[in-house]
Design an enzyme around this catalytic site. Structure first.
Site, PDB file in Angstrom:
ATOM      1  N   GLU A   1      -2.552  -1.562  -3.231  1.00 19.61           N
ATOM      2  CA  GLU A   1      -3.646  -0.764  -2.689  1.00 19.61           C
ATOM      3  C   GLU A   1      -3.220   0.697  -2.627  1.00 19.61           C
ATOM      4  O   GLU A   1      -2.043   0.994  -2.439  1.00 19.61           O
ATOM      5  CB  GLU A   1      -3.987  -1.242  -1.264  1.00 19.61           C
ATOM      6  CG  GLU A   1      -4.235  -2.734  -1.191  1.00 19.61           C
ATOM      7  CD  GLU A   1      -5.110  -3.152  -0.032  1.00 19.61           C
ATOM      8  OE1 GLU A   1      -5.123  -2.461   0.995  1.00 19.61           O
ATOM      9  OE2 GLU A   1      -5.796  -4.177  -0.169  1.00 19.61           O
TER      10      GLU A   1
ATOM     11  N   HIS B   1       0.867  -1.188   0.000  1.00 23.87           N
ATOM     12  CA  HIS B   1       0.000   0.000   0.000  1.00 23.87           C
ATOM     13  C   HIS B   1       0.904   1.238   0.000  1.00 23.87           C
ATOM     14  O   HIS B   1       1.164   1.815   1.051  1.00 23.87           O
ATOM     15  CB  HIS B   1      -0.897  -0.029   1.236  1.00 23.87           C
ATOM     16  CG  HIS B   1      -1.943   1.038   1.257  1.00 23.87           C
ATOM     17  ND1 HIS B   1      -3.192   0.861   1.776  1.00 23.87           N
ATOM     18  CD2 HIS B   1      -1.925   2.319   0.827  1.00 23.87           C
ATOM     19  CE1 HIS B   1      -3.903   1.964   1.663  1.00 23.87           C
ATOM     20  NE2 HIS B   1      -3.139   2.879   1.096  1.00 23.87           N
TER      21      HIS B   1
ATOM     22  N   HIS C   1      -8.057  -5.340   7.096  1.00 26.45           N
ATOM     23  CA  HIS C   1      -7.739  -4.308   8.094  1.00 26.45           C
ATOM     24  C   HIS C   1      -7.979  -4.851   9.499  1.00 26.45           C
ATOM     25  O   HIS C   1      -9.089  -5.194   9.864  1.00 26.45           O
ATOM     26  CB  HIS C   1      -8.515  -2.996   7.913  1.00 26.45           C
ATOM     27  CG  HIS C   1      -7.746  -1.836   8.486  1.00 26.45           C
ATOM     28  ND1 HIS C   1      -6.878  -1.070   7.736  1.00 26.45           N
ATOM     29  CD2 HIS C   1      -7.650  -1.373   9.751  1.00 26.45           C
ATOM     30  CE1 HIS C   1      -6.318  -0.158   8.516  1.00 26.45           C
ATOM     31  NE2 HIS C   1      -6.760  -0.330   9.748  1.00 26.45           N
TER      32      HIS C   1
END
Ligand SMILES: CC(=O)[C@@H](O)[C@H](O)COP(=O)(O)O
Ligand SMILES: NCC(=O)COP(=O)(O)O
Length: 240
Positions: free
Chosen positions: A70, A43, A191
């Site tokens: 991401e 990410h 998450h």
């Protein structure tokens, strides 16, 4: 079976805290695959405080499993990077600048036109798309209209409530994932998933295609070893 994609951002956070190349982020990606992960997630953020754009380019060279990038597509540099690297999957996350970590999903209704355009950009490049959403029916229905292949359910709320009431914690996700499946969307989740809460999530929603896990897995690797940690997470995904 639900796939495990290991998010290696936190290896980069540790490396960046001292300069140099320890731990080696590229090796972390190679080893995640060697130890049994089904993919690698990164990410990158514009400030490159953890994974750097150049890491992403290098990781692409050694990927033998699935590569998921991401990030915030409102940053043109992110869009350019993804189109250059061409991962298997891009996950669009509505981060704000300087945000500590991701803390909300897309409003797929307000941003519908924008997301339709962005999804088309990535799909035209042959990249599977996923968009990060809260487990709300309206947002799931909005996601379908963007043309995305998948959604990623933002699981911080599940992880928080799991400790006091697992059944209540998973309920909204079950409803959202059921609706998403009925409309033909693939489903990812991520998450704050960890060794305590992961099994119950995938046992309740076994049609989740993929989970991406970083923070807790890397913390567990410090105590248990990286290979052991990856394999323990894989084992949580076995619900047969
Ligand atoms: C979208 C999501 O939930 C993850 O990508 C999370 O943001 C991990 O990133 P950090 O490791 O930078 O917190
Ligand atoms: N998409 C979620 C992810 O990649 C990892 O999130 P976390 O396990 O670091 O919270």
């Amino acid at each position: 079976m639900t796939k495990l994609s290991v998010n290696i951002n936190k290896f980069a956070t540790l490396r960046n805290s001292r300069g140099g190349n320890r731990p080696n982020v590229l090796q972390a990606a190679i080893d995640a695959q060697k130890f049994g992960a089904d993919g690698v997630t990164v990410h990158p953020r514009p400030d490159e405080r953890h994974i750097r754009y150049d890491d992403v380019r290098q990781i692409k060279q050694i990927i033998t499993t699935e590569f998921n990038i991401e990030g915030n597509c409102r940053e043109q540099s992110f869009v350019d990077l993804v189109l250059e690297v061409k991962p298997d999957q891009v996950t669009l996350v509505p981060d704000t600048l300087g945000q500590l970590t991701s803390d909300h999903g897309w409003d797929t209704i307000q941003n519908k036109k924008y997301l339709i355009d962005m999804i088309a950009v990535f799909k035209n490049a042959g990249i599977r798309t996923s968009i990060f959403v809260d487990p709300e029916i309206r947002m799931i229905e909005g996601a379908v209209e963007t043309g995305t292949d998948r959604i990623e359910l933002y699981t911080e709320g599940y992880a928080k409530r799991y400790t006091t009431d697992p059944r209540e914690a998973v309920q909204q996700y079950l409803v959202a994932a059921t609706r998403a499946r009925s409309m033909g969307l693939g489903i990812n989740a991520g998450h704050d998933l960890d060794l305590q809460n992961l099994h119950y999530l995938v046992q309740t929603i076994p049609w989740i295609d993929e989970v991406s896990i970083g923070h807790a897995l890397v913390c567990d690797a410090l105590y248990l070893g990286y290979e052991n940690a990856v394999q323990l997470y894989k084992r949580q995904l076995n619900v047969e």
